[in-house]
Design an enzyme around this catalytic site. Structure first.
Site, short mmCIF file in Angstrom:
data_model
loop_
_atom_site.label_atom_id
_atom_site.label_comp_id
_atom_site.label_asym_id
_atom_site.label_seq_id
_atom_site.Cartn_x
_atom_site.Cartn_y
_atom_site.Cartn_z
N SER A 124 0.84 -1.20 0.00
CA SER A 124 0.00 0.00 0.00
C SER A 124 0.87 1.24 0.00
O SER A 124 1.97 1.25 0.58
CB SER A 124 -0.86 -0.01 1.27
OG SER A 124 -1.45 1.25 1.47
N TYR A 148 -1.82 -0.99 10.70
CA TYR A 148 -2.12 -1.62 9.41
C TYR A 148 -0.95 -1.41 8.44
O TYR A 148 -0.45 -2.36 7.82
CB TYR A 148 -3.41 -1.04 8.81
CG TYR A 148 -3.54 -1.27 7.33
CD1 TYR A 148 -3.82 -2.53 6.82
CD2 TYR A 148 -3.36 -0.22 6.41
CE1 TYR A 148 -3.91 -2.75 5.46
CE2 TYR A 148 -3.46 -0.43 5.05
CZ TYR A 148 -3.74 -1.69 4.57
OH TYR A 148 -3.82 -1.92 3.22
N LYS A 152 2.08 -4.00 6.47
CA LYS A 152 2.51 -4.01 5.06
C LYS A 152 4.02 -3.82 4.96
O LYS A 152 4.71 -4.51 4.21
CB LYS A 152 1.80 -2.90 4.28
CG LYS A 152 0.30 -3.06 4.17
CD LYS A 152 -0.06 -4.31 3.39
CE LYS A 152 -1.55 -4.48 3.20
NZ LYS A 152 -1.91 -5.81 2.71
P1 NAD Z 1 -11.05 -6.96 1.00
O1 NAD Z 1 -11.28 -6.93 2.46
O2 NAD Z 1 -12.21 -6.80 0.10
O3 NAD Z 1 -10.28 -8.31 0.61
C1 NAD Z 1 -9.40 -8.97 1.50
C2 NAD Z 1 -9.88 -10.40 1.61
O4 NAD Z 1 -9.01 -11.12 2.49
C3 NAD Z 1 -11.30 -10.53 2.16
O5 NAD Z 1 -12.08 -11.27 1.24
C4 NAD Z 1 -11.12 -11.27 3.49
O6 NAD Z 1 -12.22 -12.10 3.76
C5 NAD Z 1 -9.82 -12.02 3.25
N1 NAD Z 1 -9.04 -12.35 4.45
C6 NAD Z 1 -8.63 -11.53 5.45
N2 NAD Z 1 -7.93 -12.22 6.36
C7 NAD Z 1 -7.86 -13.51 5.94
C8 NAD Z 1 -7.26 -14.68 6.44
N3 NAD Z 1 -6.60 -14.72 7.60
N4 NAD Z 1 -7.41 -15.84 5.73
C9 NAD Z 1 -8.08 -15.85 4.57
N5 NAD Z 1 -8.68 -14.77 4.04
C10 NAD Z 1 -8.57 -13.61 4.73
O7 NAD Z 1 -9.93 -5.85 0.68
P2 NAD Z 1 -9.38 -5.30 -0.70
O8 NAD Z 1 -9.73 -3.86 -0.77
O9 NAD Z 1 -9.75 -6.19 -1.81
O10 NAD Z 1 -7.84 -5.38 -0.42
C11 NAD Z 1 -7.04 -6.47 -0.83
C12 NAD Z 1 -5.61 -6.26 -0.37
O11 NAD Z 1 -5.13 -5.02 -0.87
C13 NAD Z 1 -5.47 -6.17 1.15
O12 NAD Z 1 -4.28 -6.82 1.52
C14 NAD Z 1 -5.36 -4.69 1.41
O13 NAD Z 1 -4.65 -4.40 2.57
C15 NAD Z 1 -4.62 -4.22 0.17
N6 NAD Z 1 -4.85 -2.81 -0.14
C16 NAD Z 1 -6.12 -2.35 -0.30
C17 NAD Z 1 -6.34 -1.00 -0.56
C18 NAD Z 1 -7.75 -0.45 -0.70
O14 NAD Z 1 -7.94 0.76 -0.58
N7 NAD Z 1 -8.77 -1.28 -0.98
C19 NAD Z 1 -5.25 -0.13 -0.69
C20 NAD Z 1 -3.97 -0.64 -0.55
C21 NAD Z 1 -3.78 -1.99 -0.28
N1 UFG Z 2 -12.65 11.22 3.18
C1 UFG Z 2 -13.69 12.07 3.53
N2 UFG Z 2 -14.84 11.52 4.03
C2 UFG Z 2 -15.01 10.17 4.18
C3 UFG Z 2 -13.94 9.32 3.81
C4 UFG Z 2 -12.78 9.88 3.33
O1 UFG Z 2 -13.56 13.28 3.42
O2 UFG Z 2 -16.07 9.75 4.65
C5 UFG Z 2 -11.41 11.80 2.63
C6 UFG Z 2 -10.20 11.50 3.48
O3 UFG Z 2 -10.06 12.49 4.47
C7 UFG Z 2 -9.10 11.55 2.43
C8 UFG Z 2 -9.77 11.06 1.16
O4 UFG Z 2 -11.17 11.22 1.38
O5 UFG Z 2 -8.71 12.88 2.24
C9 UFG Z 2 -9.47 9.60 0.86
O6 UFG Z 2 -9.76 8.83 2.02
P1 UFG Z 2 -9.82 7.25 2.03
O7 UFG Z 2 -10.15 6.82 3.41
O8 UFG Z 2 -10.69 6.78 0.92
O9 UFG Z 2 -8.34 6.82 1.64
P2 UFG Z 2 -6.93 7.23 2.30
O10 UFG Z 2 -6.13 7.93 1.27
O11 UFG Z 2 -7.14 7.88 3.60
O12 UFG Z 2 -6.22 5.87 2.53
C10 UFG Z 2 -6.63 5.01 3.57
C11 UFG Z 2 -5.45 4.69 4.43
C12 UFG Z 2 -4.41 3.93 3.68
C13 UFG Z 2 -5.02 2.74 3.08
C14 UFG Z 2 -6.18 3.14 2.24
C15 UFG Z 2 -6.87 1.97 1.69
O13 UFG Z 2 -4.89 5.88 4.93
O14 UFG Z 2 -3.40 3.55 4.54
O15 UFG Z 2 -7.13 3.89 3.00
O16 UFG Z 2 -7.47 1.21 2.66
F1 UFG Z 2 -4.10 2.08 2.33
#
Ligand code: NAD
Ligand code: UFG
Length: 337
Positions: A124, A148, A152
């Site tokens: 991330s 979190y 990572k």
């Molecule tokens: P998500 O929660 O939709 O998907 C993660 C999946 O992992 C879920 O289906 C959950 O059930 C499964 N899971 C969690 N712990 C587990 C375990 N111990 N065993 C088996 N399954 C397990 O999230 P996502 O948004 O699809 O994110 C996927 C990956 O990308 C995550 O590692 C997340 O940290 C990373 N990531 C997401 C974002 C974002 O904004 N969505 C940003 C940066 C990184």
């Molecule tokens: N925001 C709002 N209102 C909301 C939600 C978000 O104004 O209800 C703003 C936040 O303040 C930020 C922007 O929208 O300025 C984006 O926020 P997000 O929560 O969607 O995403 P971030 O950039 O804050 O990222 C966060 C964590 C990361 C993580 C990521 C994905 O900071 O570490 O979510 O899970 F990787």
């Protein structure tokens, strides 16, 4: 190839399973459904015409992971499974360190025993922490500022040490920026449980009538319109980035780091305006206090992924909002609809 996708029923995982199947790969999914539903995979199969093999397995159960690998003929692993809510990780750090670190350690130990050493990891942009200048470049020192993010960073360190120690490993560390949007069919998308933490899922739930208004966290940042800037990336572009990274590392040993972002920042209010355009109606909002831990602005330097993988984003914020809205409108309660 036969690819194991952990977290494959989740938001990014389900879109990547589809991209992998469309690229001709066979897919095996492990997920414990803690934050997702198996319905996503049924719909992926509907879209691709191919079934993924599903195992309801928790990665912290090493013996169960071992059973999935036994005789399965897996060639490579894409590892999405993990917990991802920043605020919850601050309140319950042990839950995050245990799930994300132990789950990953079990997985790579089992892989090693089965001679599977091609690995793509979901990292991330949060690993860049608060002290790096923008845009973020892969060679910068990392240092996350919440539990979190530290899971990572620590997993990146473990994988880097592993790759350095054993040249048989092929490892991609993918640092995602802000994934939004959904498959254009409107059949699969993001389905957060409870109150959405992230911006676009929250806006979508306001638009569909599940929440009253968006709270914009802070309108007095030193940015053009006073709201924070982020690098939003369409989940389909992100999924394609995994296919590109997998193709690259499959042919090369080593540890590689790539930002997956567009290289552009958009403000909270710009995203809101794009979503309003998609919906065709104004979306109620209020500017409130800043959210603790938020950075004013960050975006990716996306040059390395383009140079190495030939990958770059193709979709605009308007398209992300149109696709996210189609999914939300057609599935107001997500997969439970
Ligand atoms: P998500 O929660 O939709 O998907 C993660 C999946 O992992 C879920 O289906 C959950 O059930 C499964 N899971 C969690 N712990 C587990 C375990 N111990 N065993 C088996 N399954 C397990 O999230 P996502 O948004 O699809 O994110 C996927 C990956 O990308 C995550 O590692 C997340 O940290 C990373 N990531 C997401 C974002 C974002 O904004 N969505 C940003 C940066 C990184
Ligand atoms: N925001 C709002 N209102 C909301 C939600 C978000 O104004 O209800 C703003 C936040 O303040 C930020 C922007 O929208 O300025 C984006 O926020 P997000 O929560 O969607 O995403 P971030 O950039 O804050 O990222 C966060 C964590 C990361 C993580 C990521 C994905 O900071 O570490 O979510 O899970 F990787």
């Amino acid at each position: 190839m036969k690819i194991l996708v952990t977290g494959g029923t989740g938001y990014i995982g389900s879109h990547t399973v589809l991209s992998l199947q469309e690229a001709g790969h066979d897919v095996v999914v492990i997920d414990n459904l803690v934050n997702s539903s198996e319905e996503s995979l049924r719909r992926v199969a509907e879209l691709s015409g191919k079934e993924a093999e599903f195992h309801n397995v928790d990665l912290v159960d090493e013996a169960a992971v071992e059973q999935v690998f036994a005789g399965a003929g897996i060639d490579a692993v894409i590892h999405f499974a993990g917990l991802k809510a920043v605020g919850e990780s601050v309140r319950e750090p042990l839950k995050y360190y245990y799930n994300n670190l132990v789950g990953t350690l079990n997985l790579i130990r089992v892989m090693d025993r089965h001679d599977v050493r091609s690995f793509v990891f979901s990292s991330s942009a949060t690993v860049y922490g608060e002290h790096n200048p923008i845009p973020y470049v892969e060679k910068m020192e990392i240092g996350a500022n919440n539990p979190y993010g530290r899971t990572k960073e620590q997993i990146e360190d473990i994988l880097s040490d592993l790759g350095d120690a054993d040249p048989r490993w092929h490892i991609a560390l993918l640092r995602y920026f802000n994934p939004v949007g959904a498959h254009p069919s409107g059949r699969i998308g993001e389905d957060p449980q409870g109150i959405p933490n992230n911006l676009v899922p929250f806006i979508a739930q306001v638009a569909v009538g599940r929440r009253e208004k968006l709270m914009v966290f802070g309108g007095d940042y030193d940015t053009p319109d006073g709201t924070c800037l982020r690098d939003y990336i369409h989940v389909e572009d992100l999924a394609e980035g995994h296919v590109a990274a997998l193709n690259y590392v499959a042919g090369r040993a080593g540890v590689f780091r790539w930002n997956l972002g567009s290289g552009r920042g958009s403000s909270v209010l710009e995203v809101l305006r794009s979503f309003e355009k998609a919906v065709g109606e104004p979306i109620p909002y209020e500017i409130t206090e800043r959210r603790a831990g938020d950075l004013p602005a960050f975006w990716a330097d996306a040059a390395s992924a383009l140079a190495d993988l030939g990958w770059s984003t193709t979709k605009t914020v308007d398209q992300m909002c149109e696709d996210h809205w189609r999914w939300q409108k057609n599935n107001p309660q997500g997969y439970a609809s």
